[in-house]
Design a protein around this motif. Structure first.
Motif, mmCIF file in Angstrom:
data_model
loop_
_atom_site.group_PDB
_atom_site.id
_atom_site.type_symbol
_atom_site.label_atom_id
_atom_site.label_comp_id
_atom_site.label_asym_id
_atom_site.label_seq_id
_atom_site.Cartn_x
_atom_site.Cartn_y
_atom_site.Cartn_z
ATOM 1 N N GLY A 12 0.797 -1.227 0.000
ATOM 2 C CA GLY A 12 0.000 0.000 0.000
ATOM 3 C C GLY A 12 0.827 1.272 0.000
ATOM 4 O O GLY A 12 0.383 2.306 0.477
ATOM 5 N N ARG A 13 2.041 1.203 -0.550
ATOM 6 C CA ARG A 13 2.935 2.374 -0.580
ATOM 7 C C ARG A 13 3.008 2.929 -1.993
ATOM 8 O O ARG A 13 3.948 2.685 -2.726
ATOM 9 C CB ARG A 13 4.342 1.995 -0.114
ATOM 10 C CG ARG A 13 4.413 1.646 1.345
ATOM 11 C CD ARG A 13 5.833 1.432 1.777
ATOM 12 N NE ARG A 13 6.301 0.149 1.252
ATOM 13 C CZ ARG A 13 7.347 -0.513 1.711
ATOM 14 N NH1 ARG A 13 8.074 -0.002 2.691
ATOM 15 N NH2 ARG A 13 7.693 -1.661 1.197
ATOM 16 N N ALA A 14 2.005 3.672 -2.386
ATOM 17 C CA ALA A 14 1.982 4.289 -3.718
ATOM 18 C C ALA A 14 2.462 5.725 -3.609
ATOM 19 O O ALA A 14 2.227 6.396 -2.602
ATOM 20 C CB ALA A 14 0.567 4.252 -4.281
ATOM 21 N N HIS A 15 3.136 6.184 -4.652
ATOM 22 C CA HIS A 15 3.498 7.591 -4.737
ATOM 23 C C HIS A 15 2.261 8.375 -5.167
ATOM 24 O O HIS A 15 1.328 7.814 -5.736
ATOM 25 C CB HIS A 15 4.624 7.784 -5.755
ATOM 26 C CG HIS A 15 5.877 7.090 -5.377
ATOM 27 N ND1 HIS A 15 6.191 5.827 -5.820
ATOM 28 C CD2 HIS A 15 6.899 7.475 -4.581
ATOM 29 C CE1 HIS A 15 7.347 5.463 -5.310
ATOM 30 N NE2 HIS A 15 7.797 6.439 -4.559
ATOM 31 N N GLU A 16 2.284 9.642 -4.939
ATOM 32 C CA GLU A 16 1.135 10.499 -5.258
ATOM 33 C C GLU A 16 0.712 10.387 -6.725
ATOM 34 O O GLU A 16 -0.469 10.401 -7.033
ATOM 35 C CB GLU A 16 1.467 11.956 -4.914
ATOM 36 C CG GLU A 16 0.320 12.900 -5.134
ATOM 37 C CD GLU A 16 0.671 14.336 -4.776
ATOM 38 O OE1 GLU A 16 0.031 15.235 -5.348
ATOM 39 O OE2 GLU A 16 1.576 14.547 -3.947
ATOM 40 N N LEU A 17 1.654 10.256 -7.637
ATOM 41 C CA LEU A 17 1.341 10.213 -9.067
ATOM 42 C C LEU A 17 1.215 8.798 -9.625
ATOM 43 O O LEU A 17 1.041 8.623 -10.830
ATOM 44 C CB LEU A 17 2.396 10.989 -9.860
ATOM 45 C CG LEU A 17 2.486 12.484 -9.538
ATOM 46 C CD1 LEU A 17 3.634 13.131 -10.299
ATOM 47 C CD2 LEU A 17 1.177 13.184 -9.845
#
Length: 133
Positions: free
Chosen positions: A66-71
């Motif tokens: 669940g560690r997605a970057h903002e973009l």
């Protein structure tokens, strides 16, 4: 039957004997992603060297941790761990790895556009290019 009629019939038979070509693989999914910091280390914390391994770790981070970057965009395939494991072996860069990998080394991150080709959920090729923007 005239000579030209025979030629046209032979030409038509040749065309029909070719049948339909095998279906080209379709674009089945595409997404944008930021490859950066947490994507440069595998799940055990070891540094990743190859660009395609970083791309795969990005999807591990998005779907498993669940560690997605903002973009980062979502994707419809890589929630499945078996499909995710195919990223590195199927990955290739549209513009060449040196440009994309160099961007990661020099700037610490790279915005990429990923296109997945195949048929339904059968992937055949993963093409990575620099993301726009």
């Amino acid at each position: 039957m005239g000579r030209f009629a025979r030629i046209w019939i032979m030409l038509a038979l040749c065309v029909l004997s070719l049948g339909t070509p095998a279906k080209a693989h379709d674009l089945i999914a595409a997404y944008h992603a930021v490859l950066a910091d947490v994507d440069l280390l595998n799940s055990s914390g070891a540094p990743l060297v190859h660009f395609c391994d970083v791309l795969q770790q990005d999807r591990v981070n998005v779907h498993r941790f669940g560690r997605a970057h903002e973009l980062d965009d979502g994707d419809p395939l890589f929630g499945d761990a078996e499909l995710r494991a195919l990223i590195a072996p199927m990955c290739r860069a549209a513009g060449g790895f040196p440009v994309l990998a160099d961007g990661l080394r020099r700037f610490g991150s790279k915005y990429v556009y990923v296109q997945i080709y195949g048929h339904e959920r059968q992937m055949s090729d993963i093409v990575v290019s620099e993301g726009a923007g």
